[in-house]
Design a protein around this motif. Structure first.
Motif, PDB file in Angstrom:
ATOM      1  N   SER A  47       9.940 -14.846   6.010  1.00  0.00           N
ATOM      2  CA  SER A  47       9.873 -16.075   5.202  1.00  0.00           C
ATOM      3  C   SER A  47       8.946 -17.156   5.731  1.00  0.00           C
ATOM      4  CB  SER A  47      11.243 -16.724   4.972  1.00  0.00           C
ATOM      5  OG  SER A  47      12.100 -15.825   4.335  1.00  0.00           O
ATOM      6  N   ALA A  48       8.349 -16.940   6.899  1.00  0.00           N
ATOM      7  CA  ALA A  48       7.335 -17.896   7.344  1.00  0.00           C
ATOM      8  C   ALA A  48       5.990 -17.553   6.700  1.00  0.00           C
ATOM      9  CB  ALA A  48       7.201 -17.881   8.861  1.00  0.00           C
ATOM     10  N   GLU A  49       5.935 -16.419   5.984  1.00  0.00           N
ATOM     11  CA  GLU A  49       4.655 -15.954   5.443  1.00  0.00           C
ATOM     12  C   GLU A  49       4.034 -16.936   4.458  1.00  0.00           C
ATOM     13  OE1 GLU A  49       7.468 -14.248   5.126  1.00  0.00           O
ATOM     14  OE2 GLU A  49       7.978 -14.068   3.010  1.00  0.00           O
TER      15      GLU A  49
ATOM     16  N   PRO B 120      13.495 -20.053  -0.604  1.00  0.00           N
ATOM     17  CA  PRO B 120      12.129 -20.555  -0.739  1.00  0.00           C
ATOM     18  C   PRO B 120      11.227 -20.261   0.451  1.00  0.00           C
ATOM     19  CG  PRO B 120      13.696 -22.208  -1.464  1.00  0.00           C
ATOM     20  CD  PRO B 120      14.497 -21.095  -0.853  1.00  0.00           C
ATOM     21  N   GLY B 121      11.800 -20.114   1.638  1.00  0.00           N
ATOM     22  CA  GLY B 121      10.968 -19.907   2.831  1.00  0.00           C
ATOM     23  C   GLY B 121      10.912 -21.181   3.637  1.00  0.00           C
ATOM     24  N   PHE B 122      10.460 -21.049   4.892  1.00  0.00           N
ATOM     25  CA  PHE B 122      10.445 -22.201   5.786  1.00  0.00           C
ATOM     26  C   PHE B 122       9.556 -23.312   5.233  1.00  0.00           C
ATOM     27  CE2 PHE B 122      11.568 -18.644   8.551  1.00  0.00           C
ATOM     28  CZ  PHE B 122      12.736 -19.148   9.091  1.00  0.00           C
TER      29      PHE B 122
ATOM     30  N   VAL C 104       8.775 -21.250  -7.167  1.00  0.00           N
ATOM     31  CA  VAL C 104       8.140 -20.027  -7.676  1.00  0.00           C
ATOM     32  C   VAL C 104       6.697 -20.314  -8.111  1.00  0.00           C
ATOM     33  CG1 VAL C 104       8.330 -18.166  -9.358  1.00  0.00           C
ATOM     34  CG2 VAL C 104      10.389 -19.158  -8.385  1.00  0.00           C
ATOM     35  N   ARG C 105       6.505 -21.490  -8.685  1.00  0.00           N
ATOM     36  CA  ARG C 105       5.150 -21.875  -9.074  1.00  0.00           C
ATOM     37  C   ARG C 105       4.254 -22.004  -7.831  1.00  0.00           C
ATOM     38  NH1 ARG C 105       3.683 -27.960 -10.756  1.00  0.00           N
ATOM     39  NH2 ARG C 105       1.691 -27.670 -11.821  1.00  0.00           N
ATOM     40  N   TYR C 106       4.820 -22.505  -6.763  1.00  0.00           N
ATOM     41  CA  TYR C 106       4.060 -22.629  -5.508  1.00  0.00           C
ATOM     42  C   TYR C 106       3.675 -21.252  -4.951  1.00  0.00           C
ATOM     43  CZ  TYR C 106       3.509 -23.205  -0.439  1.00  0.00           C
ATOM     44  OH  TYR C 106       3.061 -23.126   0.859  1.00  0.00           O
ATOM     45  N   TRP C 107       4.636 -20.337  -4.929  1.00  0.00           N
ATOM     46  CA  TRP C 107       4.327 -18.972  -4.464  1.00  0.00           C
ATOM     47  C   TRP C 107       3.197 -18.372  -5.296  1.00  0.00           C
ATOM     48  CZ3 TRP C 107      10.031 -16.829  -4.802  1.00  0.00           C
ATOM     49  CH2 TRP C 107      10.774 -17.295  -3.698  1.00  0.00           C
TER      50      TRP C 107
ATOM     51  N   ALA D 156      14.981  -8.385  -9.429  1.00  0.00           N
ATOM     52  CA  ALA D 156      14.022  -8.529  -8.323  1.00  0.00           C
ATOM     53  C   ALA D 156      14.638  -8.096  -7.010  1.00  0.00           C
ATOM     54  CB  ALA D 156      13.582  -9.983  -8.219  1.00  0.00           C
ATOM     55  N   SER D 157      13.794  -7.708  -6.083  1.00  0.00           N
ATOM     56  CA  SER D 157      14.251  -7.450  -4.725  1.00  0.00           C
ATOM     57  C   SER D 157      13.953  -8.685  -3.881  1.00  0.00           C
ATOM     58  CB  SER D 157      13.526  -6.238  -4.149  1.00  0.00           C
ATOM     59  OG  SER D 157      13.819  -6.124  -2.776  1.00  0.00           O
ATOM     60  N   SER D 158      14.663  -8.832  -2.783  1.00  0.00           N
ATOM     61  CA  SER D 158      14.398  -9.978  -1.916  1.00  0.00           C
ATOM     62  C   SER D 158      13.118  -9.783  -1.124  1.00  0.00           C
ATOM     63  CB  SER D 158      15.574 -10.171  -0.951  1.00  0.00           C
ATOM     64  OG  SER D 158      15.765  -8.992  -0.206  1.00  0.00           O
TER      65      SER D 158
END
Ligand SMILES: *[C@@H]1O[C@H](CO)[C@@H](O)[C@H](O)[C@H]1NC(C)=O
Ligand SMILES: *[C@@H]1O[C@H](CO)[C@@H](O)[C@H](O)[C@H]1NC(C)=O
Ligand SMILES: *[C@@H]1O[C@H](CO)[C@@H](O)[C@H](O)[C@H]1NC(C)=O
Length: 353
Positions: free
Chosen positions: A259-261, A289-291, A301-304, A339-341
């Motif tokens: 999740s730091a990706e 959401p991630g770190f 999701v829009r940011y990703w 979805a998968s995580s």
């Protein structure tokens, strides 16, 4: 006598720079009066020693974002006037503070539309790749546990760099012990650097081409003010590591960083380090959401999605996508959208030589 000519040329050059700068200032001054701030004091990737950008409070990415582009002195602003930059001189690249957010997927923000757009994007390859595994190179035909796929088609540079033993893999991990991919890349002739904060000594060499470094890659350098308190946690930006190792290129960047990706990817894009990379193999995590990614679900999701579109703008193409069915089937903490995580995505930089 012979010293006079270089001198005169030097002052002519300076005069030339000065007038170019004045010209630029006037131009900018017409639109905004920020010219005085155009001094080389902002953080700039690749300009001199890397410095951590001043970090304000994390902004919710949903707000309309302004992209600050620091325009450096333009090369060739006045044709025939300024000599070209000396090779090896500082890179003059626009440094951005935020990625460009894509428009919402629907007229009114909705998680469903954002999620469907994003999931479709990460499930669709954009370019075909015929040869995706190292066993096709001969030698060890061991199957790797995870689908860490690199593209070995002749039209992309990697296979040629492997053959000429110039290939370099950086692998970012967090102490998980699955290193089959790294080992087989090293066996096939790549120089492999694995960054893993959990190892016992600072650097370990294992075999001829496999190194372990006790470093974790982050999206910022440690704040010098607090560095003393966290000397043990050796955290650096990828651009900083490249500078310190004296590496210009990474043929393959593998990241399995829980999740730091997302923030690491953002940093690579904003500092243009991404252009030094030939292929990306990333495990992405979407169960939260991630770190340091904030905002409501649709904003996240829009940011990703916007991050991945930035990669596309840099001429990266997704050639392999893998949905990990062995992980919890979760999307932002809910079982939703089938979805998968966890997905493993591979991109090739089509501009890579
Ligand atoms: C999420 O936040 C954004 C920006 O703050 C806002 O425009 C949007 O309406 C919110 N979306 C939902 C579904 O609440
Ligand atoms: C590797 O690629 C070859 C063909 O190039 C294929 O036959 C084989 O099944 C692949 N192996 C794996 C583990 O994907
Ligand atoms: C859910 O995902 C699985 C695995 O990708 C797929 O086989 C299945 O068809 C999907 N189900 C639906 C309803 O889309």
């Amino acid at each position: 006598m012979p010293t006079e000519r270089p001198l005169r040329r030097g002052s002519a050059f300076r005069l030339c720079l000065l007038s170019a700068a004045l010209f630029l200032c006037l131009q900018l001054g017409v639109r905004r009066s920020w010219c005085p701030e155009e001094k080389p004091q902002g953080p700039a990737a690749g300009l001199g020693p890397p410095r951590a950008p001043p970090r304000g409070p994390p902004q919710p990415p949903g707000r309309r974002r302004v992209t600050y582009v620091r325009s450096g002195r333009r090369r060739g602003a006045e044709p025939g006037c300024c000599p070209p930059q000396p090779p090896g001189g500082p890179r003059r690249k626009a440094v951005r503070w935020h990625i460009d957010l894509q428009p919402w997927a629907s007229p009114t923000p909705s998680l469903t539309f954002e999620a469907l757009r994003f999931l479709k994007y990460i499930s669709t390859s954009q370019i075909s790749c015929e040869r995706m595994n190292l066993s096709s190179l001969g030698g060890d035909a061991e199957t790797t546990k995870k689908p860490w796929s690199v593209c070995l088609d002749e039209r992309f540079g990697l296979i040629h760099r492997i053959r000429s033993k110039q290939c370099r893999l950086y692998s970012l991990g967090l102490g998980n012990d699955d290193n089959q991919f790294e080992v087989s890349m090293a066996k096939s002739g790549c120089e492999v650097h694995r960054f893993d904060p959990s190892i016992k000594s600072a650097h370990i060499q294992e075999g001829r081409r496999l190194w372990y470094h006790r470093l974790s890659v982050d999206w910022r350098d440690p704040n010098p003010a607090i560095a003393a308190h966290r000397l043990h946690s050796n955290t650096k930006k990828l651009g900083t590591i490249l500078n310190e190792f004296g590496h210009q290129k990474i043929d393959v960047l593998k990241a399995d960083v829980e999740s730091a990706e997302w923030k690491i990817l953002e940093n690579l894009i904003l500092e243009d380090v991404i252009e030094q990379i030939g292929q990306l193999v990333f495990e992405v995590h979407i169960h939260w959401p991630g770190f340091e990614v904030s905002g409501n679900d649709s904003t996240v999701v829009r940011y990703w999605y916007s991050l991945l579109r930035e990669l596309e703008l840099k001429d990266f193409r997704l050639f392999h996508t893998y949905k990990d069915l062995s992980k919890p089937q979760m999307f932002l903490k809910k079982a939703a959208f089938n979805a998968s995580s966890c997905y493993t995505l591979s991109w090739v930089n089509t501009r890579w030589q």
